[in-house]
Write a protein that holds these residues in place. Structure first.
Motif, short mmCIF file in Angstrom:
data_model
loop_
_atom_site.label_atom_id
_atom_site.label_comp_id
_atom_site.label_asym_id
_atom_site.label_seq_id
_atom_site.Cartn_x
_atom_site.Cartn_y
_atom_site.Cartn_z
N PRO A 22 -12.39 14.20 12.96
CA PRO A 22 -11.10 15.50 12.28
C PRO A 22 -12.35 16.66 12.40
N LYS A 23 -13.25 16.34 12.02
CA LYS A 23 -14.93 17.74 12.27
C LYS A 23 -14.57 18.08 13.29
N THR A 24 -14.98 17.09 14.16
CA THR A 24 -15.22 17.79 15.82
C THR A 24 -14.25 18.67 16.48
N ALA A 25 -13.11 17.95 15.68
CA ALA A 25 -11.87 18.25 16.63
C ALA A 25 -11.47 19.96 16.40
N TRP A 26 -11.82 20.05 14.70
CA TRP A 26 -11.85 21.32 14.37
C TRP A 26 -12.78 22.03 15.20
N TYR A 27 -13.77 21.84 15.16
CA TYR A 27 -14.74 22.61 16.04
C TYR A 27 -14.71 23.04 17.20
N ASN A 28 -13.62 21.61 17.52
CA ASN A 28 -13.14 22.06 19.26
C ASN A 28 -11.95 23.60 19.14
N GLN A 30 -11.65 26.02 17.27
CA GLN A 30 -12.12 26.80 17.13
C GLN A 30 -13.38 27.60 18.35
N LYS A 31 -13.71 26.40 19.16
CA LYS A 31 -13.94 27.43 20.30
C LYS A 31 -13.00 27.91 21.61
N ILE A 32 -11.38 27.29 21.16
CA ILE A 32 -10.25 27.61 21.52
C ILE A 32 -10.16 28.84 21.55
#
Length: 197
Positions: A22-28, A30-32
């Motif tokens: 979930p942490k990686t998904a959240w950061y990705n 934010q990149k979008i």
């Protein structure tokens, strides 16, 4: 990833589909949201003039741990809890809604919020305040449109748990971009967005 983000799904749901944490998904996500295409939805600042229809809206934002310095000036507009959903405050109006935002001799159309009297006074403008639900005059119809936009905005943001103070503009940009492209399906939207991410 982009399609699920455009649907407003949580980080947990995104992580389930793209098989990551979930942490990686959240950061990705934010990149979008920080992509140039979304950033370009922000309007350049310009002083308002003429007939101005104005209404306020409030969204929950998380301030916990953001202001470690107990003397940080930004704390003056926060309540003692982790979320801030206060009504308009006089000091905020004085600092933000002034002659730099609204030109003198404008006509401000608003609901019955008393602090708009202060807005009119410090911008040397005329205030037309009414209960929009009881006034059918065409001058006030855009206020109803503003209310619908506010409802649409809150409905979009409610899916994001723990809306961080630092990232609010990113979420607003995503909402605005989606609103501008609401005629497209999520699949078409993701194709359009993909090229500039």
């Amino acid at each position: 990833m982009i399609q699920i983000s455009l649907l407003g799904q949580s980080s947990k749901m995104i992580s389930h589909f793209i098989k990551t944490s979930p942490k990686t998904a959240w950061y990705n996500r934010q990149k979008i949201m920080k992509s140039k295409q979304l950033e370009n939805t922000q309007l350049k600042f310009k002083t308002l003039n003429g007939q101005i229809q104005i209404d306020e809206t409030f969204i929950k934002e998380i301030h916990k741990c953001n202001f470690k310095d107990k003397f940080d000036k930004r704390k003056i507009h926060l309540d003692s809890f982790s979320t801030n959903t206060k009504r308009l405050q006089k000091q905020w109006i004085i600092e933000n809604i002034n002659k730099q935002l609204i030109k003198e001799n404008s006509i401000i159309i608003s609901d019955m919020q008393p602090l708009y009297l202060l807005v009119a006074k410090q911008t040397n403008s005329i205030l037309l305040a009414t209960k929009t639900s009881t006034n059918p005059d065409a001058s006030y119809r855009k206020l109803n449109k503003i209310s619908k936009l506010q409802s649409n905005l809150k409905e979009s943001l409610i899916h994001y748990h723990g809306l961080g103070f630092a990232n609010i503009q990113n979420y607003l940009n995503l909402w605005k971009w989606k609103y501008q492209h609401k005629g497209l399906t999520p699949n078409q939207q993701s194709s359009v967005l993909y090229f500039n991410v």
